[in-house]
Design an enzyme around this catalytic site. Structure first.
Site, PDB file in Angstrom:
ATOM      1  N   ARG A   7       0.831  -1.225   0.000  1.00 10.67           N
ATOM      2  CA  ARG A   7       0.000   0.000   0.000  1.00 10.67           C
ATOM      3  C   ARG A   7       0.862   1.271   0.000  1.00 10.67           C
ATOM      4  NH1 ARG A   7      -3.477   2.498   4.559  1.00 10.67           N
ATOM      5  NH2 ARG A   7      -5.398   3.252   3.594  1.00 10.67           N
ATOM      6  N   ILE A  40      -7.746   7.284   0.014  1.00  6.88           N
ATOM      7  CA  ILE A  40      -7.515   5.853  -0.224  1.00  6.88           C
ATOM      8  C   ILE A  40      -8.271   5.151   0.906  1.00  6.88           C
ATOM      9  CG2 ILE A  40      -5.284   5.974   1.010  1.00  6.88           C
ATOM     10  CD1 ILE A  40      -4.314   3.608  -0.657  1.00  6.88           C
ATOM     11  N   SER A  41      -9.032   4.125   0.565  1.00  2.00           N
ATOM     12  CA  SER A  41      -9.902   3.492   1.564  1.00  2.00           C
ATOM     13  C   SER A  41      -9.096   2.714   2.601  1.00  2.00           C
ATOM     14  CB  SER A  41     -10.883   2.539   0.872  1.00  2.00           C
ATOM     15  OG  SER A  41     -11.552   3.213  -0.154  1.00  2.00           O
ATOM     16  N   GLN A  42      -9.789   2.430   3.716  1.00  7.26           N
ATOM     17  CA  GLN A  42      -9.209   1.654   4.812  1.00  7.26           C
ATOM     18  C   GLN A  42      -8.935   0.222   4.305  1.00  7.26           C
ATOM     19  OE1 GLN A  42     -12.005   1.914   7.956  1.00  7.26           O
ATOM     20  NE2 GLN A  42     -10.928   0.491   9.288  1.00  7.26           N
ATOM     21  N   PRO A  43      -7.755  -0.339   4.548  1.00  6.62           N
ATOM     22  CA  PRO A  43      -7.445  -1.671   4.021  1.00  6.62           C
ATOM     23  C   PRO A  43      -8.481  -2.743   4.364  1.00  6.62           C
ATOM     24  CG  PRO A  43      -5.468  -0.667   4.899  1.00  6.62           C
ATOM     25  CD  PRO A  43      -6.592   0.266   5.217  1.00  6.62           C
TER      26      PRO A  43
END
Ligand code: SAM
Length: 214
Positions: A34, A60-63
Protein backbone atom coordinates in the site's frame (compact mmCIF):
# COMPACT_ATOMS: atom_id res chain seq x y z
CA UNK A 1 12.44 -10.54 11.71
CA UNK A 2 12.95 -7.29 9.74
CA UNK A 3 10.79 -4.20 10.37
CA UNK A 4 9.16 -4.73 6.98
CA UNK A 5 8.24 -8.35 7.73
CA UNK A 6 6.80 -7.38 11.15
CA UNK A 7 4.78 -4.56 9.59
CA UNK A 8 3.41 -6.88 6.91
CA UNK A 9 2.49 -9.50 9.52
CA UNK A 10 0.66 -6.89 11.63
CA UNK A 11 -1.10 -5.57 8.53
CA UNK A 12 -2.38 -9.06 7.61
CA UNK A 13 -3.32 -9.77 11.22
CA UNK A 14 -5.45 -6.59 11.33
CA UNK A 15 -7.21 -7.65 8.12
CA UNK A 16 -8.00 -11.14 9.45
CA UNK A 17 -9.22 -9.80 12.79
CA UNK A 18 -11.67 -7.54 10.92
CA UNK A 19 -13.15 -10.40 8.92
CA UNK A 20 -11.00 -10.60 5.79
CA UNK A 21 -10.45 -14.36 5.70
CA UNK A 22 -10.49 -15.28 2.00
CA UNK A 23 -7.03 -16.71 1.25
CA UNK A 24 -6.84 -15.39 -2.33
CA UNK A 25 -7.79 -11.89 -1.15
CA UNK A 26 -5.25 -11.99 1.68
CA UNK A 27 -2.48 -13.11 -0.64
CA UNK A 28 -3.38 -10.37 -3.17
CA UNK A 29 -3.24 -7.83 -0.33
CA UNK A 30 0.07 -9.26 0.80
CA UNK A 31 1.44 -8.96 -2.74
CA UNK A 32 0.40 -5.32 -3.24
CA UNK A 33 2.30 -2.90 -1.02
CA UNK A 34 0.00 0.00 0.00
CA UNK A 35 3.00 2.30 0.61
CA UNK A 36 3.60 3.53 -2.96
CA UNK A 37 -0.07 4.48 -3.36
CA UNK A 38 0.20 7.13 -0.63
CA UNK A 39 2.37 10.15 -1.28
CA UNK A 40 3.71 12.84 1.03
CA UNK A 41 3.41 13.04 4.78
CA UNK A 42 0.83 10.28 5.11
CA UNK A 43 3.06 7.65 3.48
CA UNK A 44 4.43 6.53 6.83
CA UNK A 45 0.91 5.58 7.95
CA UNK A 46 0.33 3.33 4.93
CA UNK A 47 0.23 0.13 7.01
CA UNK A 48 -2.35 1.39 9.50
CA UNK A 49 -5.93 0.26 9.01
CA UNK A 50 -7.33 3.67 8.23
CA UNK A 51 -8.40 5.74 5.21
CA UNK A 52 -5.83 8.40 4.27
CA UNK A 53 -5.88 11.56 2.14
CA UNK A 54 -4.63 11.42 -1.46
CA UNK A 55 -4.49 14.11 -4.18
CA UNK A 56 -7.56 15.99 -5.48
CA UNK A 57 -9.20 16.00 -2.03
CA UNK A 58 -9.91 12.25 -2.25
CA UNK A 59 -9.06 9.29 0.00
CA UNK A 60 -7.52 5.85 -0.22
CA UNK A 61 -9.90 3.49 1.56
CA UNK A 62 -9.21 1.65 4.81
CA UNK A 63 -7.45 -1.67 4.02
CA UNK A 64 -9.97 -3.80 5.94
CA UNK A 65 -12.81 -2.20 3.93
CA UNK A 66 -10.87 -2.84 0.70
CA UNK A 67 -10.50 -6.47 1.83
CA UNK A 68 -14.19 -6.86 2.72
CA UNK A 69 -15.35 -5.40 -0.59
CA UNK A 70 -12.93 -7.54 -2.58
CA UNK A 71 -13.94 -10.65 -0.66
CA UNK A 72 -17.65 -9.95 -1.25
CA UNK A 73 -17.07 -9.87 -5.01
CA UNK A 74 -15.93 -13.55 -5.14
CA UNK A 75 -13.74 -12.83 -8.17
CA UNK A 76 -12.65 -15.72 -10.37
CA UNK A 77 -9.44 -15.59 -12.46
CA UNK A 78 -11.59 -15.46 -15.63
CA UNK A 79 -13.50 -12.34 -14.58
CA UNK A 80 -13.62 -8.94 -16.21
CA UNK A 81 -14.06 -6.34 -13.46
CA UNK A 82 -15.06 -2.67 -13.50
CA UNK A 83 -14.03 -0.42 -10.63
CA UNK A 84 -15.64 3.03 -10.37
CA UNK A 85 -13.36 5.34 -8.36
CA UNK A 86 -9.68 4.64 -9.14
CA UNK A 87 -8.45 7.06 -6.46
CA UNK A 88 -4.88 6.01 -5.63
CA UNK A 89 -5.12 2.82 -7.72
CA UNK A 90 -4.61 0.56 -4.67
CA UNK A 91 -7.92 -1.28 -4.93
CA UNK A 92 -7.50 -1.77 -8.70
CA UNK A 93 -4.02 -3.24 -8.12
CA UNK A 94 -5.50 -5.80 -5.72
CA UNK A 95 -8.30 -6.62 -8.16
CA UNK A 96 -5.68 -7.15 -10.89
CA UNK A 97 -4.16 -10.02 -8.88
CA UNK A 98 -7.52 -11.82 -8.77
CA UNK A 99 -9.20 -11.09 -12.11
CA UNK A 100 -8.37 -11.56 -15.80
CA UNK A 101 -8.94 -7.91 -16.68
CA UNK A 102 -9.65 -4.76 -14.66
CA UNK A 103 -11.09 -1.47 -15.95
CA UNK A 104 -10.95 1.40 -13.48
CA UNK A 105 -12.37 4.86 -13.98
CA UNK A 106 -12.07 8.14 -12.06
CA UNK A 107 -13.31 11.68 -12.70
CA UNK A 108 -9.88 13.13 -11.82
CA UNK A 109 -7.34 12.84 -14.65
CA UNK A 110 -4.46 13.45 -12.23
CA UNK A 111 -5.43 10.43 -10.11
CA UNK A 112 -5.75 8.27 -13.22
CA UNK A 113 -2.36 9.43 -14.52
CA UNK A 114 -0.61 8.74 -11.21
CA UNK A 115 -2.30 5.35 -10.82
CA UNK A 116 -1.24 4.37 -14.36
CA UNK A 117 2.38 5.22 -13.49
CA UNK A 118 2.23 2.88 -10.48
CA UNK A 119 0.59 0.09 -12.49
CA UNK A 120 3.43 0.37 -15.03
CA UNK A 121 6.10 0.36 -12.31
CA UNK A 122 4.51 -2.71 -10.70
CA UNK A 123 4.07 -4.41 -14.08
CA UNK A 124 0.31 -4.79 -13.57
CA UNK A 125 -0.47 -5.15 -17.25
CA UNK A 126 -4.12 -6.26 -16.98
CA UNK A 127 -5.46 -2.89 -15.74
CA UNK A 128 -6.86 -0.15 -17.97
CA UNK A 129 -7.33 3.17 -16.15
CA UNK A 130 -9.64 5.73 -17.73
CA UNK A 131 -10.64 9.33 -16.91
CA UNK A 132 -14.41 9.78 -17.01
CA UNK A 133 -17.69 9.80 -15.16
CA UNK A 134 -17.99 6.25 -13.86
CA UNK A 135 -21.67 6.60 -13.08
CA UNK A 136 -22.17 5.89 -16.80
CA UNK A 137 -20.04 2.76 -16.49
CA UNK A 138 -18.05 1.70 -19.52
CA UNK A 139 -20.60 0.68 -22.19
CA UNK A 140 -17.86 -0.20 -24.74
CA UNK A 141 -16.45 -2.91 -22.45
CA UNK A 142 -19.73 -4.12 -20.87
CA UNK A 143 -20.98 -6.54 -19.70
CA UNK A 144 -18.82 -7.10 -16.61
CA UNK A 145 -18.64 -10.14 -14.34
CA UNK A 146 -18.04 -7.96 -11.31
CA UNK A 147 -18.48 -4.24 -10.59
CA UNK A 148 -17.05 -2.42 -7.58
CA UNK A 149 -18.07 1.14 -6.79
CA UNK A 150 -15.73 2.85 -4.32
CA UNK A 151 -17.75 6.07 -3.86
CA UNK A 152 -21.17 6.29 -2.20
CA UNK A 153 -24.28 6.32 -4.41
CA UNK A 154 -27.80 7.22 -3.24
CA UNK A 155 -29.05 3.96 -4.77
CA UNK A 156 -27.28 1.10 -6.59
CA UNK A 157 -26.76 2.84 -9.98
CA UNK A 158 -29.16 1.46 -12.62
CA UNK A 159 -26.74 2.11 -15.49
CA UNK A 160 -24.08 0.00 -13.79
CA UNK A 161 -26.64 -2.70 -13.03
CA UNK A 162 -27.43 -2.88 -16.76
CA UNK A 163 -23.70 -3.41 -17.45
CA UNK A 164 -23.48 -6.35 -15.02
CA UNK A 165 -23.78 -9.89 -16.43
CA UNK A 166 -26.53 -12.18 -15.20
CA UNK A 167 -24.77 -14.17 -12.47
CA UNK A 168 -22.63 -11.12 -11.75
CA UNK A 169 -21.99 -9.31 -8.48
CA UNK A 170 -21.77 -5.59 -7.75
CA UNK A 171 -20.54 -4.12 -4.47
CA UNK A 172 -21.52 -0.51 -3.77
CA UNK A 173 -21.70 1.78 -0.72
CA UNK A 174 -25.20 3.25 -0.60
CA UNK A 175 -26.36 6.32 1.33
CA UNK A 176 -26.00 10.09 1.60
CA UNK A 177 -22.44 11.39 1.99
CA UNK A 178 -23.17 13.02 5.37
CA UNK A 179 -25.07 10.05 6.80
CA UNK A 180 -24.51 6.39 7.60
CA UNK A 181 -23.89 4.42 4.44
CA UNK A 182 -24.33 0.69 3.93
CA UNK A 183 -22.09 -1.56 1.88
CA UNK A 184 -24.49 -3.43 -0.40
CA UNK A 185 -23.75 -6.61 -2.35
CA UNK A 186 -25.99 -6.91 -5.40
CA UNK A 187 -26.43 -10.33 -7.05
CA UNK A 188 -27.93 -10.24 -10.55
CA UNK A 189 -29.74 -13.54 -11.06
CA UNK A 190 -31.83 -14.88 -13.96
CA UNK A 191 -34.90 -14.09 -11.83
CA UNK A 192 -34.00 -10.56 -10.82
CA UNK A 193 -31.79 -8.84 -8.30
CA UNK A 194 -30.92 -9.83 -4.73
CA UNK A 195 -29.45 -7.44 -2.19
CA UNK A 196 -27.30 -8.27 0.81
CA UNK A 197 -26.15 -5.69 3.36
CA UNK A 198 -22.58 -6.16 4.59
CA UNK A 199 -21.74 -3.40 7.06
CA UNK A 200 -21.79 0.34 7.68
CA UNK A 201 -19.15 2.39 5.89
CA UNK A 202 -18.17 5.94 5.10
CA UNK A 203 -17.19 6.90 1.53
CA UNK A 204 -16.85 10.10 -0.47
CA UNK A 205 -19.89 10.62 -2.74
CA UNK A 206 -20.22 9.39 -6.31
CA UNK A 207 -20.30 12.73 -8.17
CA UNK A 208 -21.34 13.58 -11.69
CA UNK A 209 -19.05 14.87 -14.42
CA UNK A 210 -15.30 15.38 -14.42
CA UNK A 211 -13.46 16.63 -11.34
CA UNK A 212 -11.25 19.70 -11.15
CA UNK A 213 -7.69 18.44 -10.62
CA UNK A 214 -5.61 19.98 -7.89
N1 SAM B 1 -10.54 2.86 -4.84
C1 SAM B 1 -9.74 3.98 -4.44
C2 SAM B 1 -8.36 3.55 -3.95
O1 SAM B 1 -8.06 2.35 -3.98
O2 SAM B 1 -7.59 4.44 -3.59
C3 SAM B 1 -10.42 4.87 -3.43
C4 SAM B 1 -11.56 5.60 -4.05
S1 SAM B 1 -12.01 7.11 -3.28
C5 SAM B 1 -12.74 6.57 -1.79
C6 SAM B 1 -13.39 7.51 -4.31
C7 SAM B 1 -13.02 7.92 -5.71
O3 SAM B 1 -14.22 7.98 -6.47
C8 SAM B 1 -12.38 9.29 -5.80
O4 SAM B 1 -11.11 9.20 -6.37
C9 SAM B 1 -13.34 10.09 -6.68
O5 SAM B 1 -12.69 10.99 -7.56
C10 SAM B 1 -14.04 8.98 -7.43
N2 SAM B 1 -15.36 9.33 -7.99
C11 SAM B 1 -16.40 9.96 -7.39
N3 SAM B 1 -17.42 10.06 -8.26
C12 SAM B 1 -17.01 9.48 -9.43
C13 SAM B 1 -17.60 9.28 -10.69
N4 SAM B 1 -18.85 9.68 -10.98
N5 SAM B 1 -16.88 8.66 -11.64
C14 SAM B 1 -15.61 8.25 -11.41
N6 SAM B 1 -15.00 8.41 -10.23
C15 SAM B 1 -15.69 9.02 -9.25
Amino acid sequence: MTDDATRKMQFLYALRSKGVTDKRVLSAMEAIDRGPFIRGIFAERAYEDMPLPIACGQTISQPSVVGMMTQALHISPRDKVLEVGTGSGYQAAILSKLARRVYTIDRHSRLVREARELFDEMDLTNITAITGDGSFGLPDQAPFDRILVTAAAEDPPGTLMDQLKVGGVMVVPVGQSDAVQHLIVVHKTPDGVEYEELRQVRFVPLLEGLGKDT
